[in-house]
Enzyme design. Structure first.
Site, short mmCIF file in Angstrom:
data_model
loop_
_atom_site.label_atom_id
_atom_site.label_comp_id
_atom_site.label_asym_id
_atom_site.label_seq_id
_atom_site.Cartn_x
_atom_site.Cartn_y
_atom_site.Cartn_z
N PRO A 54 -1.47 -5.37 9.16
CG PRO A 54 -2.35 -3.22 8.07
CD PRO A 54 -1.10 -3.84 8.56
CG LEU A 55 -4.99 -5.81 5.02
CD1 LEU A 55 -5.06 -5.40 3.72
CD2 LEU A 55 -6.33 -6.21 5.59
N GLY A 112 -8.00 -12.31 2.09
CA GLY A 112 -8.38 -13.65 1.10
C GLY A 112 -7.77 -13.56 -0.13
CD GLN A 143 4.37 -9.57 4.83
OE1 GLN A 143 4.62 -10.54 4.38
NE2 GLN A 143 5.11 -8.31 5.34
N GLY A 144 -1.52 -9.74 3.05
CA GLY A 144 -2.69 -9.95 1.90
C GLY A 144 -3.39 -11.31 2.51
CG LEU A 145 -3.46 -15.21 5.27
CD1 LEU A 145 -3.04 -16.30 4.14
CD2 LEU A 145 -2.74 -15.63 6.65
CG LEU A 146 -5.71 -11.28 7.99
CD1 LEU A 146 -5.18 -10.39 9.15
CD2 LEU A 146 -6.47 -12.56 8.72
CE1 TYR A 191 10.59 -1.50 6.45
CE2 TYR A 191 9.31 0.34 5.95
CZ TYR A 191 9.40 -0.56 6.77
OH TYR A 191 8.66 -1.21 7.85
N1 LIG Z 1 8.01 -2.17 12.09
C1 LIG Z 1 8.37 -3.13 11.29
O1 LIG Z 1 9.26 -4.10 11.74
C2 LIG Z 1 7.40 -3.53 10.25
C3 LIG Z 1 7.57 -4.40 9.57
C4 LIG Z 1 6.81 -4.66 8.53
C5 LIG Z 1 6.06 -3.59 8.04
N2 LIG Z 1 5.99 -2.23 8.67
C6 LIG Z 1 5.15 -1.19 8.17
O2 LIG Z 1 3.68 -1.77 8.08
C7 LIG Z 1 3.36 -1.42 6.53
C8 LIG Z 1 2.36 -2.64 6.60
O3 LIG Z 1 2.72 -3.85 6.75
P1 LIG Z 1 2.94 -5.10 5.65
O4 LIG Z 1 3.16 -4.33 4.38
O5 LIG Z 1 3.86 -5.89 5.99
O6 LIG Z 1 1.63 -5.60 5.42
P2 LIG Z 1 -0.01 -5.62 5.21
O7 LIG Z 1 -0.45 -4.15 5.20
O8 LIG Z 1 -0.69 -6.48 5.89
O9 LIG Z 1 -0.18 -6.04 3.51
C9 LIG Z 1 0.00 -5.19 2.64
C10 LIG Z 1 -0.12 -6.09 1.27
O10 LIG Z 1 -1.19 -6.73 1.25
C11 LIG Z 1 -1.88 -6.79 -0.03
N3 LIG Z 1 -3.09 -5.96 0.04
C12 LIG Z 1 -3.40 -4.74 0.92
N4 LIG Z 1 -4.81 -4.58 0.44
C13 LIG Z 1 -5.27 -5.47 0.00
C14 LIG Z 1 -6.43 -5.89 -0.67
N5 LIG Z 1 -7.63 -4.76 -0.38
N6 LIG Z 1 -6.69 -6.80 -1.25
C15 LIG Z 1 -5.86 -7.68 -1.46
N7 LIG Z 1 -4.49 -7.58 -1.20
C16 LIG Z 1 -4.22 -6.49 -0.44
C17 LIG Z 1 -0.85 -5.98 -0.90
O11 LIG Z 1 -0.04 -7.03 -1.54
P3 LIG Z 1 0.27 -7.14 -2.93
O12 LIG Z 1 1.24 -5.81 -2.84
O13 LIG Z 1 1.23 -8.33 -3.26
O14 LIG Z 1 -0.78 -6.87 -3.73
C18 LIG Z 1 -0.10 -5.24 0.10
O15 LIG Z 1 1.25 -4.92 -0.60
C19 LIG Z 1 4.65 -1.32 6.02
O16 LIG Z 1 4.49 -0.73 4.61
C20 LIG Z 1 5.69 -0.78 6.66
O17 LIG Z 1 5.26 0.67 6.73
C21 LIG Z 1 6.75 -2.49 9.68
#
Ligand SMILES: NC(=O)c1ccc[n+]([C@@H]2O[C@H](COP(=O)([O-])OP(=O)(O)OC[C@H]3O[C@@H](n4cnc5c(N)ncnc54)[C@H](OP(=O)(O)O)[C@@H]3O)[C@@H](O)[C@H]2O)c1
Length: 343
Positions: free
Chosen positions: A208-209, A216, A211-214, A70
């Site tokens: 889990p979200l 909304g 990346q923001g899609l869930l 990262y």
């Molecule tokens: N093992 C792997 O291959 C792998 C791959 C991916 C991720 N990960 C790990 O999983 C973690 C989380 O996954 P992810 O970052 O891909 O996806 P995520 O948790 O589904 O999405 C995070 C993003 O969603 C938006 N968000 C979060 N809460 C929100 C809310 N209440 N309202 C509106 N938007 C919201 C934000 O985007 P904005 O910043 O644009 O506001 C935030 O940066 C990462 O930090 C990492 O530690 C692991």
């Protein structure tokens, strides 16, 4: 069917056993990718990053996830600095990239992560993606040596399917498998989750979200940042995709409409419902939630407190089934079945 749920306000954070690890982890884990990868998430505001980490600590989050990959180590640096003297209060997880898994490189990667995180040990050290170009057995042996030396406490993997998991476990222990899992991507339910459950390997669900899609955030595909719409839900005509599949955009947006309706009925946000659904799934130990700002993180904690009724879980299963069916059992979010890196 009427969905119903209730907020368990007396106990906002749940704690669970991670695989065979002797310590409990919070059902919401902190994803630190967002803290230090400007190319993907934009520049880090270090003051806000520290505030977000401290908000997570104060809320009882005990598992923090990062990776050497990262931002080329920047996420580890920012996280280590933000944790400061509170590092001992939590479980720290990092990951090594598969190309760095030749024994000497693996040791160097581990030691470099420790340095950037300003700590003597990692609670969980994970192989980021399955190893293809170096010996798995040699990598396992090196991980066990690092464990014997106290540099890592437990071994985990990430993006491993049943076959890779079985090979790994024939040489070394593994307490967790970190996989992409959310309402819009349920591929792990076909083979991976049942295997993990059978082998007592805890599932750490990333994205889990979606990346923001869930949450909304966007009403149409065009509004989604290009790097966040490269996945198999979107048509291969979209920029930066490499899966060459048709996608299931209509089903996806139908599901989001249903998710919003269900959330409204529960007086909750879409993000709360998506997180509550995920941590209620069999085999899931924790959802790794990414947040760049403390207000986002605090809002998402409601998901840990929301207990969904059987009716609500059934309805969420129903409305997400068309996307689930379309995407099938291939657990690689970005590559088609033939090119899947997960087996
Ligand atoms: N093992 C792997 O291959 C792998 C791959 C991916 C991720 N990960 C790990 O999983 C973690 C989380 O996954 P992810 O970052 O891909 O996806 P995520 O948790 O589904 O999405 C995070 C993003 O969603 C938006 N968000 C979060 N809460 C929100 C809310 N209440 N309202 C509106 N938007 C919201 C934000 O985007 P904005 O910043 O644009 O506001 C935030 O940066 C990462 O930090 C990492 O530690 C692991």
């Amino acid at each position: 069917m009427q969905a119903s749920g209730k907020k368990d306000s007396a106990n906002t954070m749940q704690y669970r056993k991670l695989g065979t690890f002797d310590l409990d982890v919070s059902a919401i884990a902190f994803g630190a990718w967002q803290l230090g990868d400007a190319r993907f998430w934009g520049e880090t505001d270090t003051v806000e990053a520290e505030r977000t980490v401290h908000a997570a600590l104060d809320a009882g989050i005990t598992l923090f996830d990062t990776a050497e990959m990262y931002g080329d180590g920047q996420s580890e640096r920012v996280l280590g600095k933000a944790l400061g003297t509170r590092r001992g209060d939590i479980l720290l997880a990092s990951k090594v990239w598969p190309e760095n898994c030749e024994p000497r490189a693996l040791r160097e990667s581990c030691e470099a992560s420790l340095l950037r995180l300003d700590t003597d040990y990692l609670d969980l050290y994970q192989i980021h993606w399955p190893i293809r170009n170096v010996s798995v057995e040699d990598a396992c042996e090196q991980m066990m040596r690092l464990q014997d030396e106290g540099k890592i406490r437990a071994i985990g993997v990430s993006n491993f399917g049943p076959q890779d998991l079985s090979e790994w476990r024939s040489h070394a222990d593994c307490i967790s498998n970190q996989v992409a899992y959310n309402l819009a991507f349920r591929a792990v339910e076909f083979d991976i989750a049942p295997t993990c459950q059978e082998k007592h390997v805890g599932i750490l669900a990333y994205m889990p979200l979606m990346q923001g899609l869930l949450a909304g955030v966007w009403d149409c595909v065009e509004d989604i940042p290009v790097m966040r719409r490269r996945t198999r839900q979107f048509a291969s005509s979209r920029e930066e995709t490499r899966h060459m599949e048709s996608g299931c955009e209509a089903e996806l947006f139908d599901m989001l409409t249903d998710l919003r309706r269900i959330a409204d009925g529960l007086d909750a946000t879409m993000a709360d419902v998506a997180i509550a659904w995920l941590i209620a799934q069999p085999g899931v130990t924790a959802a790794i939630v990414g947040a760049r700002r403390s207000d986002q993180l605090l809002r998402n904690l409601n998901g840990a407190a929301l207990v969904l009724s059987e009716d609500a879980l059934t309805e969420l299963d129903l409305v997400s089934s068309p996307v689930r069916k379309h995407l099938g059992a291939n657990a690689d979010l970005w590559n088609n079945g033939e090119d899947s890196r997960i087996r």
